[in-house]
Design an enzyme around this catalytic site. Structure first.
Site: not given
Ligand code: PEP
Ligand code: MG
Length: 576
Positions: A191, A433, A457, A504
Site C-alpha cells: 500500500h 487475481e 495479487d 491493472c
Molecule cells: C492487484 O491485485 O493487482 C490490484 C490491482 O489490486 P490491489 O493492488 O488493490 O490489490
Molecule cells: Mg488485488
C-alpha cells in the site's frame, strides 16, 4: 559513503538531506513539585491539550484544502484521543497524588496506555496505538514548550527516512517539501509503495535497518528505479547521479512529447492506456499524463482513516465527479477491496492469521450485503453521468460472480422502486487475481463483460510470496514463466469469449514487460498516471507483429531472470 539496496517502489532519482521521521524521543525528567504548584501544572496540561487541538484542526483545514476532505478526516481519530476522559483524569489524579511534574506524569500514563493497546490482539485497537502515540507526542511537545518536529519542518526538499510510513504522514507528503522516502519495511506492491507512485515521489522500501544507518542531515541519493540508496556520497558519485538526473529529465521530456497521442503500434494496432487512482483528486494528474480513462479506481481508500463509513451520497458524489471529469472515457470502479494490507477499522474485522487469504474483498462484500449494496447503488446512480463500469475484486470462481451480480440486481431494483435513474447496461467486469479464477477464466468469461488482471495479487498467490514482505521480495517476480503463462491463458480465454482484457496490477507499468504484454494481446493497460507517457512511447515505437514474436520467444524461456534480460534487451533495441 554507504550504498544500500532495497526494493525499488516508485521511480525517479532524488538527492537531499535526510529527515528522520518518528525518531523523536523526548527526554522527560522526573521532578518533584510542591503541592502549591499543582494548579499551575494542571493549567499547563490543559493549555497543552487546547494548543494540540488547535494544531490538529489547523492541519486538518490545510489538508482539506490541499487534498480534500476525505484525507483530512484522518485526524478525526486524533481529536478523539484528546477527548479521552480516562487518560486526562488519570494524569490529573496521579499529578495530585504523586506530586511530580506533569510532563513526566503524562509520559508515564502515555507509555502505560500504549503498552496496554499493544498487548491486545485486535487490529482495530492496534491501529489506535499509532493515533495515541502521534497525539501523545504532540501534547508532550506542547507541555515542554518544544516546537513541533514533523513533516511541516522538512526544509529544502528533504528525504524522509522512516521505519514505515503511516497514512497521516503519507497524506502530509502531498506537501512539496518531500523529495523522496525510504523505509525499513514494505514490499514493491504494498500500500505504501502504491501511494508513493500516486504522489509521484521516488521511494525505496524494504531497506532493512536504514533508520539505524542514517543520521539526520546526512546527504542521501535515492534511486527509486533501481532501489539504490547512497548515504553521504563522495564527490564523484554525487556528480554521476546529478548527471543521471539531467539525463532522466531529458528522457522524461521525450516521453512526455507523446503523452497526448494515441498508443498505436507502427502497424496500426491501437491499445487503450488507462490510469489507476486511489482518490478522485488524482483526476487532473491522469489528464496531465495523457491517460485515456481510469482502469482501476481503488474505492477502499474512501473508507480509510475515518471512524464511520461513507454514506451512499458521499460515494455517489465522488463517482459522479470522476465520471463527469473523464467523460466520454471510461472509468472502472472497483468495489470495496478490504483485507490483506488494507485494514478498515470501522468494520472491526477480527485479526486473521493470514489476512491475504482471509475475509477480504468480494468475500467480505458478499457477507455484508448492507455495505456492498450501498456502494453498488451509488455506482449505479453515478453511471448516468458518464461512462462508468464496475468490477469485483478477488473473484475466485463463477459462484461468487453470480452472487455479486444477484446483489447488483437487488440494488437495481431498489433504485427502480425509488424511481432513481441508472444505466441498466452498465458493464460488469471481473478482476482476475486469484489463480483459481485464472484457471477458470473460460467459465468466467461467459458471464463477465470484461476482465482486468490484478497481477499484484495474482503474483503473490501463484508464486506464494507475500507482496508486502521485504524478506521474500526477491521471489516476487512478474517475469516468472508461471506468471507469463497465467497471463497468456487469461488473455486467450477472454478473446475466445470475445471480451476485452485489461491489466491493472503494477506489472502493467513495468516498461520492460510492456512488449511481452502487448504481444500476448492485452487490450488495455492501466497503470500509475506518471508511467503513462513512457508506455505510450514504447507502444508507438514497435510493430504489433514484432511484439507477438517477442512474447512467443519470452514464453520459451525458463526463468524470470532470463525473461527480464531478454525483454530489457529488446526494449533497449527499440528505444535506441
Ligand atoms: C492487484 O491485485 O493487482 C490490484 C490491482 O489490486 P490491489 O493492488 O488493490 O490489490
Ligand atoms: Mg488485488
Amino acid at each position: 559513503m554507504i550504498q544500500l539496496k532495497g526494493i525499488a517502489a516508485a521511480g525517479g532519482v532524488s538527492i537531499g538531506p535526510a529527515y528522520m521521521l518518528g525518531k523523536e524521543e523526548f527526554i522527560v525528567s522526573r521532578e518533584t513539585i510542591v503541592w502549591t504548584d499543582i494548579p499551575a501544572q494542571i493549567q499547563l496540561f490543559e493549555e497543552a491539550l487546547i494548543q494540540t487541538r488547535r494544531e490538529i484542526i489547523e492541519l486538518q483545514k490545510r489538508i482539506s484544502s490541499d487534498m480534500g476532505q476525505q484525507e483530512a478526516q484522518i485526524f478525526d481519530a486524533h481529536l478523539l484521543v484528546l477527548e479521552d476522559r480516562m487518560l486526562i483524569e488519570e494524569v490529573i489524579s496521579r499529578l495530585k497524588k504523586e506530586q511530580l511534574n506533569v510532563a513526566y506524569i503524562f509520559s508515564e500514563v502515555l507509555k502505560k496506555y500504549i503498552g496496554v493497546f499493544l498487548e491486545i490482539e485486535d487490529e482495530y485497537l492496534k491501529e489506535r496505538t499509532a493515533d495515541i502515540n502521534d497525539v501523545g507526542k504532540r501534547i508532550l511537545r506542547n507541555i515542554l514548550g518544544k516546537k513541533k518536529k514533523g513533516l511541516d519542518d522538512v526544509a529544502g526538499r528533504a528525504i524522509i527516512v522512516a521505519h514505515d510510513i503511516s497514512p497521516s504522514d503519507t497524506a502530509a507528503m502531498h506537501s512539496k517539501n518531500v523529495a523522496a522516502f525510504v523505509t525499513d519495511i514494505g514490499g514493491k506492491t504494498s500500500h505504501t509503495a502504491i501511494m508513493a507512485k500516486s504522489l509521484e515521489i521516488p521511494a525505496v522500501v524494504g531497506l532493512e535497518g536504514v533508520t539505524s544507518k542514517v543520521n539526520p542531515g546526512d546527504i542521501l541519493i535515492v534511486d527509486g528505479s533501481t532501489g539504490i540508496v547512497i548515504i553521504n556520497p563522495d564527490e564523484e558519485t554525487l556528480k554521476s547521479y546529478q548527471q543521471k538526473l539531467e539525463k532522466l529529465k531529458g528522457i522524461i521530456d521525450k516521453f512526455l512529447s507523446v503523452k497526448d497521442l494515441a498508443a498505436v503500434t507502427i502497424d496500426g494496432q491501437t491499445i487503450i492506456i488507462n490510469a489507476n487512482i486511489e482518490f478522485p483528486d488524482e483526476v487532473p494528474s491522469v489528464k496531465l499524463h495523457g491517460g485515456q480513462g481510469i482502469g482501476l479506481y481503488r474505492t477502499e481508500f474512501f473508507y480509510m482513516n475515518r471512524k464511520d463509513s461513507p454514506s451512499e451520497e458521499e460515494h455517489y458524489q465522488a463517482y459522479k465527479y470522476v465520471a463527469e471529469e473523464m467523460n466520454p472515457h471510461s472509468v472502472v470502479i472497483r468495489t470495496l477491496d478490504i483485507g490483506g494490507d488494507k485494514f478498515l477499522s470501522q468494520f472491526k474485522v477480527p485479526h486473521e492469521m493470514q489476512p491475504f487469504l482471509g475475509w477480504r474483498a468480494i468475500r467480505f462484500c458478499l457477507a455484508r450485503p448492507d455495505i456492498f449494496k450501498l456502494q453498488l447503488r451509488a455506482i449505479l446512480r453515478a453511471s448516468v453521468h458518464g461512462n462508468l463500469k464496475l468490477m469485483y475484486p478477488m473473484i475466485s470462481g463463477i459462484e461468487e460472480l453470480r452472487q455479486a451480480n444477484q446483489l447488483l440486481e437487488e440494488a437495481k431494483n431498489e433504485l427502480r422502486k425509488n424511481s432513481l435513474k441508472f444505466n441498466d447496461k452498465i458493464e460488469v467486469g471481473v478482476m482476475v487475481e486469484v489463480p483459481s479464477a485464472a484457471m477458470t477464466a473460460d467459465i468466467l468469461a461467459r458471464e463477465a463483460d470484461f476482465f482486468s488482471i490484478g497481477t499484484n495479487d495474482l503474483i503473490q498467490y501463484s508464486l506464494a510470496v507475500d507482496r508486502s514482505n521485504e524478506k521474500v521480495a526477491y521471489l516476487y517476480d512478474p517475469a516468472h514463466p508461471a506468471v507469463l503463462r497465467l497471463v497468456k491463458s487469461i488473455i486467450d480465454a477472454a478473446h475466445q469469449a470475445k471480451i476485452k482484457v485489461a491489466m491493472c496490477g503494477e506489472m502493467a507499468g513495468e516498461p520492460s514487460l510492456a512488449l511481452i504484454l502487448l504481444g500476448l494481446g492485452l487490450d488495455e493497460f492501466s497503470l500509475p498516471p506518471q508511467v503513462i507517457p513512457e508506455l505510450k512511447y514504447i507502444i508507438r515505437a514497435i510493430g504489433f507483429k514484432s511484439a507477438q514474436k517477442i512474447a512467443l520467444d519470452a514464453l520459451k524461456l525458463s526463468t524470470g531472470k532470463e525473461v527480464e534480460e531478454f525483454s530489457q534487451n529488446k526494449l533497449a533495441e527499440i528505444l535506441k
